[in-house]
Design a protein around this motif. Sequence first.
Motif, mmCIF file in Angstrom:
data_model
loop_
_atom_site.group_PDB
_atom_site.id
_atom_site.type_symbol
_atom_site.label_atom_id
_atom_site.label_comp_id
_atom_site.label_asym_id
_atom_site.label_seq_id
_atom_site.Cartn_x
_atom_site.Cartn_y
_atom_site.Cartn_z
ATOM 1 N N PRO A 193 0.694 -1.107 -0.025
ATOM 2 C CA PRO A 193 -0.017 -0.155 0.116
ATOM 3 C C PRO A 193 0.803 1.411 -0.059
ATOM 4 O O PRO A 193 1.905 1.328 0.602
ATOM 5 C CB PRO A 193 -0.720 -0.149 1.339
ATOM 6 N N ARG A 194 0.142 2.219 -0.700
ATOM 7 C CA ARG A 194 0.720 3.608 -0.570
ATOM 8 C C ARG A 194 -0.197 4.529 0.103
ATOM 9 O O ARG A 194 -1.331 4.228 0.455
ATOM 10 C CB ARG A 194 1.209 4.240 -2.084
ATOM 11 N N ASP A 195 0.123 5.729 0.258
ATOM 12 C CA ASP A 195 -0.566 6.585 1.169
ATOM 13 C C ASP A 195 -1.672 7.126 0.495
ATOM 14 O O ASP A 195 -1.571 7.644 -0.637
ATOM 15 C CB ASP A 195 0.377 7.834 1.519
ATOM 16 N N THR A 196 -2.772 6.702 1.002
ATOM 17 C CA THR A 196 -4.066 7.139 0.407
ATOM 18 C C THR A 196 -4.455 8.611 0.124
ATOM 19 O O THR A 196 -4.959 9.177 -0.518
ATOM 20 C CB THR A 196 -5.268 6.281 1.176
ATOM 21 N N ASP A 197 -3.714 9.478 1.107
ATOM 22 C CA ASP A 197 -3.883 10.918 1.186
ATOM 23 C C ASP A 197 -3.180 11.385 -0.003
ATOM 24 O O ASP A 197 -3.665 12.337 -0.527
ATOM 25 C CB ASP A 197 -3.160 11.450 2.358
ATOM 26 N N ALA A 198 -2.279 10.675 -0.870
ATOM 27 C CA ALA A 198 -1.647 11.040 -1.911
ATOM 28 C C ALA A 198 -2.289 10.429 -3.080
ATOM 29 O O ALA A 198 -1.909 10.550 -4.122
ATOM 30 C CB ALA A 198 -0.029 10.651 -1.808
ATOM 31 N N SER A 199 -3.708 9.729 -2.780
ATOM 32 C CA SER A 199 -4.106 9.280 -3.957
ATOM 33 C C SER A 199 -3.445 8.135 -4.660
ATOM 34 O O SER A 199 -3.598 7.952 -5.840
ATOM 35 C CB SER A 199 -4.650 10.215 -4.895
ATOM 36 N N ALA A 200 -2.600 7.521 -3.916
ATOM 37 C CA ALA A 200 -1.700 6.416 -4.551
ATOM 38 C C ALA A 200 -2.196 4.963 -4.153
ATOM 39 O O ALA A 200 -3.066 4.926 -2.869
ATOM 40 C CB ALA A 200 -0.363 6.565 -4.077
ATOM 41 N N SER A 201 -2.241 3.883 -5.012
ATOM 42 C CA SER A 201 -2.854 2.471 -4.491
ATOM 43 C C SER A 201 -1.395 1.755 -4.539
ATOM 44 O O SER A 201 -0.317 1.888 -5.033
ATOM 45 C CB SER A 201 -3.445 2.171 -5.717
ATOM 46 N N ALA A 202 -1.690 0.725 -4.090
ATOM 47 C CA ALA A 202 -0.640 -0.421 -3.814
ATOM 48 C C ALA A 202 -0.831 -1.458 -4.918
ATOM 49 O O ALA A 202 -1.884 -1.841 -5.516
ATOM 50 C CB ALA A 202 -0.792 -1.170 -2.355
ATOM 51 N N THR A 203 0.417 -2.190 -4.890
ATOM 52 C CA THR A 203 0.593 -3.179 -6.029
ATOM 53 C C THR A 203 1.646 -4.146 -5.617
ATOM 54 O O THR A 203 2.790 -3.540 -5.054
ATOM 55 C CB THR A 203 0.649 -2.667 -7.241
ATOM 56 N N SER A 204 1.892 -5.471 -5.702
ATOM 57 C CA SER A 204 2.959 -6.539 -5.358
ATOM 58 C C SER A 204 3.857 -6.981 -6.178
ATOM 59 O O SER A 204 4.098 -7.157 -6.825
ATOM 60 C CB SER A 204 2.209 -7.802 -4.922
ATOM 61 N N ASP B 189 -2.439 0.930 12.794
ATOM 62 C CA ASP B 189 -3.836 0.881 12.018
ATOM 63 C C ASP B 189 -3.701 1.729 10.958
ATOM 64 O O ASP B 189 -2.935 2.954 10.782
ATOM 65 C CB ASP B 189 -4.991 1.795 12.813
ATOM 66 N N THR B 190 -3.931 1.142 9.505
ATOM 67 C CA THR B 190 -3.654 1.627 8.384
ATOM 68 C C THR B 190 -4.919 1.782 7.469
ATOM 69 O O THR B 190 -5.781 0.757 7.544
ATOM 70 C CB THR B 190 -2.684 1.002 7.528
ATOM 71 N N THR B 191 -5.213 2.786 6.523
ATOM 72 C CA THR B 191 -6.276 2.765 5.572
ATOM 73 C C THR B 191 -5.595 2.882 4.394
ATOM 74 O O THR B 191 -4.811 3.709 4.014
ATOM 75 C CB THR B 191 -7.207 4.158 5.847
ATOM 76 N N LEU B 192 -6.091 1.979 3.537
ATOM 77 C CA LEU B 192 -5.787 1.731 2.148
ATOM 78 C C LEU B 192 -6.881 2.168 1.032
ATOM 79 O O LEU B 192 -7.841 1.732 1.529
ATOM 80 C CB LEU B 192 -5.063 0.277 1.748
ATOM 81 N N ASP B 193 -6.355 2.585 -0.127
ATOM 82 C CA ASP B 193 -7.376 2.974 -1.255
ATOM 83 C C ASP B 193 -8.056 1.267 -1.766
ATOM 84 O O ASP B 193 -7.369 0.658 -2.167
ATOM 85 C CB ASP B 193 -6.615 3.583 -2.234
ATOM 86 N N GLY B 194 -9.293 1.208 -1.432
ATOM 87 C CA GLY B 194 -9.748 0.014 -2.000
ATOM 88 C C GLY B 194 -10.278 0.130 -3.475
ATOM 89 O O GLY B 194 -11.017 -0.750 -4.079
ATOM 90 N N SER B 195 -10.196 1.163 -4.251
ATOM 91 C CA SER B 195 -10.696 1.278 -5.406
ATOM 92 C C SER B 195 -10.346 0.329 -6.611
ATOM 93 O O SER B 195 -10.905 0.129 -7.573
ATOM 94 C CB SER B 195 -10.571 2.743 -5.984
ATOM 95 N N THR B 196 -9.024 -0.306 -6.277
ATOM 96 C CA THR B 196 -8.396 -1.175 -7.031
ATOM 97 C C THR B 196 -8.680 -2.608 -6.683
ATOM 98 O O THR B 196 -7.936 -3.659 -7.319
ATOM 99 C CB THR B 196 -7.021 -0.867 -7.298
ATOM 100 N N GLY B 197 -9.252 -2.852 -5.489
ATOM 101 C CA GLY B 197 -9.696 -4.218 -4.954
ATOM 102 C C GLY B 197 -9.218 -4.524 -3.662
ATOM 103 O O GLY B 197 -9.617 -5.550 -3.160
ATOM 104 N N GLY B 198 -8.324 -3.599 -3.171
ATOM 105 C CA GLY B 198 -7.788 -4.080 -1.802
ATOM 106 C C GLY B 198 -6.636 -5.113 -1.966
ATOM 107 O O GLY B 198 -6.269 -5.663 -3.050
ATOM 108 N N TYR B 199 -6.639 -5.649 -0.584
ATOM 109 C CA TYR B 199 -5.439 -6.764 -0.446
ATOM 110 C C TYR B 199 -5.902 -7.839 0.261
ATOM 111 O O TYR B 199 -6.907 -7.488 1.499
ATOM 112 C CB TYR B 199 -4.254 -6.147 0.091
ATOM 113 N N THR B 200 -5.651 -8.833 -0.160
ATOM 114 C CA THR B 200 -5.951 -10.300 0.791
ATOM 115 C C THR B 200 -5.384 -10.167 2.209
ATOM 116 O O THR B 200 -4.147 -9.965 2.244
ATOM 117 C CB THR B 200 -5.517 -11.485 -0.042
ATOM 118 N N VAL B 201 -6.256 -10.180 3.211
ATOM 119 C CA VAL B 201 -5.840 -10.225 4.521
ATOM 120 C C VAL B 201 -5.423 -12.253 4.764
ATOM 121 O O VAL B 201 -6.596 -12.574 4.724
ATOM 122 C CB VAL B 201 -6.636 -9.733 5.455
ATOM 123 N N VAL B 202 -4.438 -12.177 4.689
ATOM 124 C CA VAL B 202 -4.055 -13.875 4.866
ATOM 125 C C VAL B 202 -3.904 -14.017 6.419
ATOM 126 O O VAL B 202 -4.209 -15.535 6.661
ATOM 127 C CB VAL B 202 -2.757 -14.313 4.218
#
Length: 270
Positions: A65-76, A212-225
């Motif tokens: 994840p990237r900072d949602t305040d910067a409107s960035a999304s995460a990728t693996s 505690d972290t908030t991530l942009d879910g617009s691209t689908g979010g991330y699997t919590v394993v």
Amino acid sequence: MAPKNQARDNREARERLRLYQARQGLHERQRRRRRRDDVVGVGVLVLVAALATGSQLAFAGAQAPRDTDASASATSTPTPSASATAGNMGEVPSKDIADGKRWTGTLTLNEDVRLGIELDGAAAPQAASVEIDLIRKQFYRDTTCHRLADSKGFRFLQCGSANGDGTGDAGFEYGPLENVPSDGEYPAGTLAIARGASPYSQSTQFFIVYGDTTLDGSTGGYTVVGKVTSGLDDLESRITSKGIRSAGSDGTGEPEVATTITGATIRKAD
């Protein structure tokens, strides 16, 4: 009939002309070949650059994840490169490995930070099975945690790339996404799988949420394993609280304290 010396001169002139034309033809062929090789060389360089860029982007994408305040999304990790189509790539461990059960174990960083971990084989059967298989095979041993986020509401440590820099994998990418928080909230202790642009670009990288972290879910979010059940205080006091060596544009970067996975264990709890 021409005199003999004139005939000889004519033959010699014709031979000189033939040799000259042959040399010119050779030079022209060499020129065309060099031009072709130059074009091919440029094409190869462009292709290599494109592939390298794609690989880096894929792994930037697979980087958590990237900072949602910067409107960035995460990728693996990412991989391998992110899959362009929905579907697994390579030899993905069977999702039956987790057996729908809860698994417990440890993740040791720098020899002295020992985290208790729990994987949820019921909520995330495919991701849990992959992690179990990788831990059993000692894939993670001596790999590094290359990426740290330490801003308010955005705190995680990303680990598990084969090359230790956000690139490399175990030869596979998989999906689908599982057990994704609907509200984009990843509480402290969450263990989640990093990925690229595609939901099927999960591989070996994961991230540990230590605040505690908030991530942009617009691209689908991330699997919590799963989750970390103990050791977060040590992780923060010895590693994450020391900050980032050099932050990138998204506010994340290499941890100031070089962090290596020095051990991992896992066993079925149920």
